[in-house]
Design an enzyme around this catalytic site. Structure first.
Site, PDB file in Angstrom:
ATOM      1  N   GLU A   1     -14.101  -4.043 -56.345  1.00 47.45           N
ATOM      2  CA  GLU A   1     -14.437  -3.000 -55.392  1.00 47.45           C
ATOM      3  C   GLU A   1     -15.809  -3.306 -54.813  1.00 47.45           C
ATOM      4  OE1 GLU A   1     -14.183   0.507 -57.786  1.00 47.45           O
ATOM      5  OE2 GLU A   1     -16.049   0.104 -58.843  1.00 47.45           O
TER       6      GLU A   1
ATOM      7  N   TYR B   1      -3.558   0.309 -62.711  1.00 48.68           N
ATOM      8  CA  TYR B   1      -2.191   0.785 -62.902  1.00 48.68           C
ATOM      9  C   TYR B   1      -1.331   0.425 -61.684  1.00 48.68           C
ATOM     10  CZ  TYR B   1      -5.222   4.132 -65.455  1.00 48.68           C
ATOM     11  OH  TYR B   1      -6.205   4.726 -66.196  1.00 48.68           O
TER      12      TYR B   1
ATOM     13  N   ILE C   1     -14.624   4.653 -73.486  1.00 49.47           N
ATOM     14  CA  ILE C   1     -13.985   5.393 -72.408  1.00 49.47           C
ATOM     15  C   ILE C   1     -14.958   6.257 -71.593  1.00 49.47           C
ATOM     16  CG2 ILE C   1     -12.142   7.036 -71.868  1.00 49.47           C
ATOM     17  CD1 ILE C   1     -11.163   4.358 -73.025  1.00 49.47           C
TER      18      ILE C   1
ATOM     19  N   HIS D   1     -17.588   5.273 -58.100  1.00 46.21           N
ATOM     20  CA  HIS D   1     -18.155   4.603 -59.260  1.00 46.21           C
ATOM     21  C   HIS D   1     -19.654   4.394 -59.110  1.00 46.21           C
ATOM     22  CE1 HIS D   1     -14.162   2.637 -60.785  1.00 46.21           C
ATOM     23  NE2 HIS D   1     -14.303   3.897 -61.159  1.00 46.21           N
TER      24      HIS D   1
ATOM     25  N   LYS E   1     -15.657  17.292 -89.547  1.00 50.45           N
ATOM     26  CA  LYS E   1     -14.232  17.610 -89.693  1.00 50.45           C
ATOM     27  C   LYS E   1     -13.532  16.665 -90.656  1.00 50.45           C
ATOM     28  CE  LYS E   1     -13.700  20.081 -85.360  1.00 50.45           C
ATOM     29  NZ  LYS E   1     -12.849  20.345 -84.187  1.00 50.45           N
TER      30      LYS E   1
END
Length: 304
Positions: free
Chosen positions: A222, A172, A109, A261, A56
């Site tokens: 965690e 967050y 990510i 996870h 692209k």
């Protein structure tokens, strides 16, 4: 090898009279995920200077030029930062191309990246004097300056606390609790939820240990693995000088059951919440029972 300075790579010298925001290349910018978060990153103020999608090249994404290869994108922009939003099967090649092109900070990510690929990338990045954050990370944010990742903007406010988290959504939530109590953040890093991390908790602490503009660290962990146990020993061995407060997710999780996870699995006492809390206690790191308790514990720790 010179110590990697994540702040220099991300933001340069903001006191420079000729200051310009560091350019970022987004790999997979034309995909559904990459395009959505590129818009949000640009809206936050990140200098998304180019995108890469093989086949692209020559197009543009809402004013951002798209290239076929990382070599072309880096040549055109001088970027040293890449955000990777490609599917896991294409991740290894995309990341190798970025490092070969001169990228120094890879923000990875994608989830479901094969462990073998992650191991290869960690070693390859090290050989190139570069660093990877992730995979399976929410990304990196310097509040009110720029972000490379998928975190929302609202929870974060500029300040002097570093937040390192194995969980994206808990990063967050904890940051929002800190912001609400007047503890802004200097940097937030999503360590990632996979068993192999490009930047682990100890390495994240090393990035900030000598910075005078950071006066405290909040670490969100965690169950599963031994990252927190190793971090506690590091804090003891190095006499880490900044106040540290922790939160551990998954205290009520059934034993020997994997949660969300890939790294969050407990075998017997190994990787259990009890093990992590016990080791943090030895390092004088208080552990919040709920995310909302983190600011109060930090306030107490700062007073001491």
């Amino acid at each position: 090898m010179e110590k990697f300075d994540i702040f220099k790579t991300l933001e340069g010298d903001r006191n420079d009279s000729d200051y310009k925001k560091k350019p970022v290349v987004i790999q997979g910018i034309t995909g559904g995920f990459g395009s959505t978060h590129s818009r949000l990153m640009k809206a936050y103020g990140t200098n998304v200077a180019a995108g890469v999608t093989p086949g692209k090249g020559g197009q543009d994404f809402e004013g951002t030029p798209v290239y076929n290869t990382m070599a072309e994108a880096v040549r055109a922009t001088g970027a040293q930062i890449s955000g990777i939003f490609v599917p896991a099967p294409f991740f290894l090649k995309a990341a190798m191309d970025a490092l070969d092109a001169g990228i120094k900070l890879l923000v990875a990510i994608p989830e479901h990246v094969p462990i073998r690929d992650s191991i290869k990338l960690v070693d390859y990045a090290r050989s190139k004097g570069a660093r990877m954050v992730g995979p399976n990370t929410a990304g990196v944010i310097i509040p009110e300056v720029m972000k490379v990742g998928i975190m929302p903007a609202q929870p974060f406010k500029a300040g002097r606390t570093a937040v390192f988290s194995r969980s994206g959504t808990l990063m967050y939530e904890v940051s929002f609790s800190l912001t609400s109590r007047g503890f802004g953040q200097r940097i937030g890093i999503g360590i990632g939820g996979d068993p192999v991390n490009g930047t682990n908790l100890i390495e994240a602490f090393e990035l900030v240990r000598d910075r005078p503009d950071i006066d405290s660290v909040v670490v969100v962990g965690e169950i599963g693995g031994d990252a927190e146990e190793q971090l506690a020993q590091y804090i003891i061995d190095t006499s880490f000088g900044k106040p540290v407060v922790a939160y551990i997710a998954g205290r009520a999780a059934p034993k020997e059951k994997r949660m969300g996870h890939a790294g969050a699995i407990v075998y017997g006492n190994y990787g259990s919440a009890e093990s992590k809390v016990s080791n943090y206690a030895k390092a004088c790191v208080p552990v919040a029972k709920r995310p909302a308790e983190v600011p109060a514990l930090l306030e107490q720790k700062m007073k001491k």
